[in-house]
Design a protein around this motif. Structure first.
Motif, PDB file in Angstrom:
ATOM      1  N   VAL A  82      82.642  62.133  17.593  1.00  0.00           N
ATOM      2  CA  VAL A  82      83.546  60.965  17.632  1.00  0.00           C
ATOM      3  C   VAL A  82      84.044  60.747  19.063  1.00  0.00           C
ATOM      4  O   VAL A  82      84.052  59.618  19.570  1.00  0.00           O
ATOM      5  CB  VAL A  82      84.725  61.144  16.648  1.00  0.00           C
ATOM      6  N   LEU A  83      84.443  61.835  19.753  1.00  0.00           N
ATOM      7  CA  LEU A  83      84.911  61.686  21.142  1.00  0.00           C
ATOM      8  C   LEU A  83      83.807  61.100  22.017  1.00  0.00           C
ATOM      9  O   LEU A  83      84.069  60.292  22.906  1.00  0.00           O
ATOM     10  CB  LEU A  83      85.388  63.029  21.703  1.00  0.00           C
ATOM     11  N   GLU A  84      82.576  61.502  21.745  1.00  0.00           N
ATOM     12  CA  GLU A  84      81.459  60.965  22.532  1.00  0.00           C
ATOM     13  C   GLU A  84      81.263  59.472  22.280  1.00  0.00           C
ATOM     14  O   GLU A  84      80.954  58.725  23.206  1.00  0.00           O
ATOM     15  CB  GLU A  84      80.171  61.745  22.223  1.00  0.00           C
ATOM     16  N   THR A  85      81.473  59.030  21.048  1.00  0.00           N
ATOM     17  CA  THR A  85      81.342  57.577  20.786  1.00  0.00           C
ATOM     18  C   THR A  85      82.432  56.808  21.543  1.00  0.00           C
ATOM     19  O   THR A  85      82.307  55.620  21.781  1.00  0.00           O
ATOM     20  CB  THR A  85      81.452  57.216  19.284  1.00  0.00           C
ATOM     21  N   LEU A  86      83.505  57.533  21.929  1.00  0.00           N
ATOM     22  CA  LEU A  86      84.590  56.874  22.668  1.00  0.00           C
ATOM     23  C   LEU A  86      84.373  56.971  24.180  1.00  0.00           C
ATOM     24  O   LEU A  86      85.229  56.551  24.963  1.00  0.00           O
ATOM     25  CB  LEU A  86      85.926  57.522  22.296  1.00  0.00           C
ATOM     26  N   GLY A  87      83.247  57.593  24.590  1.00  0.00           N
ATOM     27  CA  GLY A  87      82.907  57.634  26.013  1.00  0.00           C
ATOM     28  C   GLY A  87      83.140  58.970  26.679  1.00  0.00           C
ATOM     29  O   GLY A  87      82.873  59.107  27.872  1.00  0.00           O
ATOM     30  N   VAL A 100      87.698  69.993  22.326  1.00  0.00           N
ATOM     31  CA  VAL A 100      87.779  70.395  20.913  1.00  0.00           C
ATOM     32  C   VAL A 100      87.851  71.923  20.807  1.00  0.00           C
ATOM     33  O   VAL A 100      88.589  72.464  19.977  1.00  0.00           O
ATOM     34  CB  VAL A 100      86.591  69.802  20.118  1.00  0.00           C
ATOM     35  N   GLY A 101      87.104  72.617  21.675  1.00  0.00           N
ATOM     36  CA  GLY A 101      87.155  74.084  21.661  1.00  0.00           C
ATOM     37  C   GLY A 101      88.557  74.593  21.948  1.00  0.00           C
ATOM     38  O   GLY A 101      89.072  75.476  21.255  1.00  0.00           O
ATOM     39  N   ARG A 151      82.359  62.611  27.982  1.00  0.00           N
ATOM     40  CA  ARG A 151      81.106  63.320  28.261  1.00  0.00           C
ATOM     41  C   ARG A 151      81.012  64.520  27.315  1.00  0.00           C
ATOM     42  O   ARG A 151      82.045  65.120  26.975  1.00  0.00           O
ATOM     43  CB  ARG A 151      81.094  63.812  29.699  1.00  0.00           C
ATOM     44  N   PRO A 152      79.764  64.882  26.933  1.00  0.00           N
ATOM     45  CA  PRO A 152      79.610  65.981  25.956  1.00  0.00           C
ATOM     46  C   PRO A 152      80.351  67.253  26.339  1.00  0.00           C
ATOM     47  O   PRO A 152      81.034  67.856  25.513  1.00  0.00           O
ATOM     48  CB  PRO A 152      78.095  66.206  25.915  1.00  0.00           C
ATOM     49  N   LYS A 153      80.242  67.651  27.616  1.00  0.00           N
ATOM     50  CA  LYS A 153      80.881  68.922  28.012  1.00  0.00           C
ATOM     51  C   LYS A 153      82.403  68.814  27.906  1.00  0.00           C
ATOM     52  O   LYS A 153      83.072  69.735  27.429  1.00  0.00           O
ATOM     53  CB  LYS A 153      80.464  69.278  29.437  1.00  0.00           C
ATOM     54  N   ALA A 154      82.936  67.669  28.345  1.00  0.00           N
ATOM     55  CA  ALA A 154      84.394  67.485  28.281  1.00  0.00           C
ATOM     56  C   ALA A 154      84.851  67.458  26.821  1.00  0.00           C
ATOM     57  O   ALA A 154      85.905  68.016  26.472  1.00  0.00           O
ATOM     58  CB  ALA A 154      84.777  66.190  28.994  1.00  0.00           C
TER      59      ALA A 154
END
Ligand SMILES: NC(=O)c1ccc[n+]([C@@H]2O[C@H](COP(=O)([O-])OP(=O)(O)OC[C@H]3O[C@@H](n4cnc5c(N)ncnc54)[C@H](OP(=O)(O)O)[C@@H]3O)[C@@H](O)[C@H]2O)c1
Length: 274
Positions: free
Chosen positions: A176-181, A191-192, A183-186
């Protein structure tokens, strides 16, 4: 007095085998890592504990093949949580039990820290004694409940719910965060770290009090907006949200959410998607 730290062979170079072996060596234990499928001429002649970190279904067969190469008093421990000492053949001829690290080992080269974790022990006294010494050596707490321990499907299901459920929900949250723009690592880091705070709360604040969020506050309006936003982005995320909601609501009630507020949240959860 420090407990005797036995000479150990860890069998199986997978996620648990490598993780346990690395932690034992770092703790100063004389431990050797041995192949599970092809143990070869592994030096087991003077070993005191054999840890089987092989697939659950291979425990009996691998133990039976290795036992004759070990000294008579050598203790065998497997790492499965859903099985107890019965995973070993009755003819093994060695004290045998289970030492299940209540730990998620996801990658053989990125082992988690074992400090402060729990290792569940089962089996005869000699097996539990060996498991206790090894758990304590790596900074873990032994969990013992007699010969049978807590091992079995119920214990393992509880572990899987918490660990695998958290990893699966984290995957959805990261998506979901990625759909909001993001970056995968961030997104993964965010979330971690969020989950780390949840883990800290579970340990330090306790359950059910570790629960936070709109359901716990009885904020039905926010729950409604969550569902609308997810419906517009990801059916999978909305499905996960709706699937976990009854468990969150039940926890919220346990923390003291009044029935009237719970009813409002329930109604927000049952609203048809637009
Ligand atoms: N992963 C976890 O989070 C976790 C946590 C707690 C307990 N456990 C338990 O730990 C044990 C090992 O799990 P794992 O996650 O480490 O598995 P894994 O990563 O798949 O590693 C298992 C290793 O066992 C060996 N192996 C595979 N097939 C075999 C066979 N048929 N016969 C003998 N050896 C075989 C292989 O090592 P070689 O390449 O050296 O042959 C393989 O790398 C299981 O009992 C599991 O239930 C897992």
């Amino acid at each position: 007095m420090t407990a005797h730290r036995p000479k150990v062979a860890v069998v199986g170079r997978g996620r648990v085998g490598r993780g346990l072996h690395g932690a034992l060596v770092a703790a100063g234990v004389d431990a050797e890592l041995v192949g599970g499928r092809r143990p070869g001429r592994a030096a087991l002649g003077d070993v005191e504990v054999v840890i089987l970190a092989v697939p659950d279904g291979a425990i009996g067969e691998v133990a039976a093949a290795l036992a004759p190469r070990t000294p008579e008093g050598a203790v065998f421990l497997h790492c499965a949580g859903s099985l107890g000492a019965e995973a070993f053949p009755p003819t093994l001829g060695r004290p045998a039990g289970a030492m299940h690290p209540l730990v998620s080992f996801a990658h053989p080269k990125k082992p988690p820290s074992l400090a402060g974790t729990t290792f569940a022990l089962a089996g005869p006294a000699a097996a539990r004694r060996a498991g206790r010494a090894l758990a304590e050596a790596v900074g873990a707490r032994p969990l013992e409940r007699g010969v049978d321990g807590v091992h079995g499907p119920a214990y393992h299901a509880a572990a899987a719910l918490a660990a695998n459920g958290a990893a699966a929900l984290a995957t959805v949250a990261v998506e979901v965060l990625e759909t909001l723009g993001a970056r995968p690592k961030a997104a993964r880091r965010a979330v971690g770290a969020l989950l780390r705070t949840v883990a800290e709360n579970v340990e330090r604040v306790g359950v059910p009090d570790a629960l936070t969020g709109p359901v716990m506050r009885g904020d039905a309006g926010t729950v409604r907006r969550h569902r609308e936003a997810l419906a517009a982005r990801s059916e999978a995320a909305l499905g996960a949200y709706d699937a976990i909601a009854p468990a969150i609501l039940r926890t919220a009630r346990a923390v003291g959410l009044p029935e009237a507020s719970a009813r409002a949240v329930r109604s927000a959860l049952q609203r048809k998607r637009k």
